[in-house]
Design an enzyme around this catalytic site. Structure first.
Site, PDB file in Angstrom:
ATOM      1  N   GLY A  49      92.036  -4.724 -20.626  1.00 38.12           N
ATOM      2  CA  GLY A  49      92.424  -5.373 -19.391  1.00 38.12           C
ATOM      3  C   GLY A  49      91.244  -5.450 -18.451  1.00 38.12           C
ATOM      4  N   LEU A 103      85.694  -0.253 -17.884  1.00 34.76           N
ATOM      5  CA  LEU A 103      84.468  -1.044 -17.952  1.00 34.76           C
ATOM      6  C   LEU A 103      83.592  -0.819 -16.723  1.00 34.76           C
ATOM      7  CD1 LEU A 103      85.848  -4.398 -19.407  1.00 34.76           C
ATOM      8  CD2 LEU A 103      84.648  -2.577 -20.625  1.00 34.76           C
ATOM      9  N   HIS A 148      93.058  -0.681  -9.755  1.00 37.22           N
ATOM     10  CA  HIS A 148      91.869  -1.343  -9.214  1.00 37.22           C
ATOM     11  C   HIS A 148      92.204  -2.203  -7.999  1.00 37.22           C
ATOM     12  CE1 HIS A 148      88.931  -0.051 -12.136  1.00 37.22           C
ATOM     13  NE2 HIS A 148      89.712  -0.439 -13.138  1.00 37.22           N
TER      14      HIS A 148
END
Length: 182
Positions: A49, A103, A148
């Site tokens: 994702g 990431l 996030h």
């Protein structure tokens, strides 16, 4: 389409609360192109994702998908999904702790407790309202990505830093053969 630069921990965009996308703006060429770029970037980096703030855009847009991903050989398949302005509500108080990476925090892994079942309310990329229940790995991915949007990273959810590992050590001492979660 374009591969976007991924923000790394320490960049202020990762700690901001993202702005909602106006329902009227969802179908705009700019938002649609951005969604395509977000998906392409997620695929390029073998992510499960990706959230808009991770590519320096402080908007409430999340994409995810797991399908024959070499980093998730044992993960169940999750269809490509776009969530805009998502609202996540736990359906059960039960949590499970499992490994996560990000990431935006390359080469780090840690065990994070997450709700095993969540209700998801959002818009899809066509502006259609979504309202469904996600369970298991999909619920974990959704919670991770939606964090996030409120300025959180998986480190903020860890109850103990004892499991925090660099990727090389995670693969050597903790991962099942061929498993790399992110």
């Amino acid at each position: 389409m374009a591969i976007l630069k991924v923000a790394r921990l320490g960049h202020p965009v990762l700690r901001r609360v993202a702005a909602p996308v106006s329902p009227e703006g969802i179908l705009s060429p700019q938002v649609q192109q951005f969604i395509d770029d977000l998906i392409e970037t997620m695929i390029e980096y073998d992510g499960a994702g990706l959230a808009a703030p991770q590519v320096h855009v402080s908007q409430q847009i999340v994409v995810f998908e797991v399908d024959s991903n070499p980093r998730y050989p044992d993960a169940p398949s999750i269809p490509r999904t776009v969530l805009i302005n998502p609202k996540i509500t736990p359906r059960l108080k039960h949590t499970e702790e499992d490994w996560e990476g990000c990431l935006s925090l390359p080469d780090l892994r840690g065990k994070v407790p997450r709700f095993t079942e969540v209700r998801v309310e959002a818009y899809d990329r066509t502006g259609k309202k979504l309202d469904y229940v996600a369970k298991g790995f999909e619920a974990r991915v959704i919670q991770h990505e939606c964090d996030h949007l409120i300025g959180k990273v998986f480190l903020d959810r860890m109850t103990s830093m004892a499991s925090l590992s660099f990727l090389k050590e995670f693969l050597r001492f903790h991962a099942k053969a061929g498993e790399d979660v992110d």
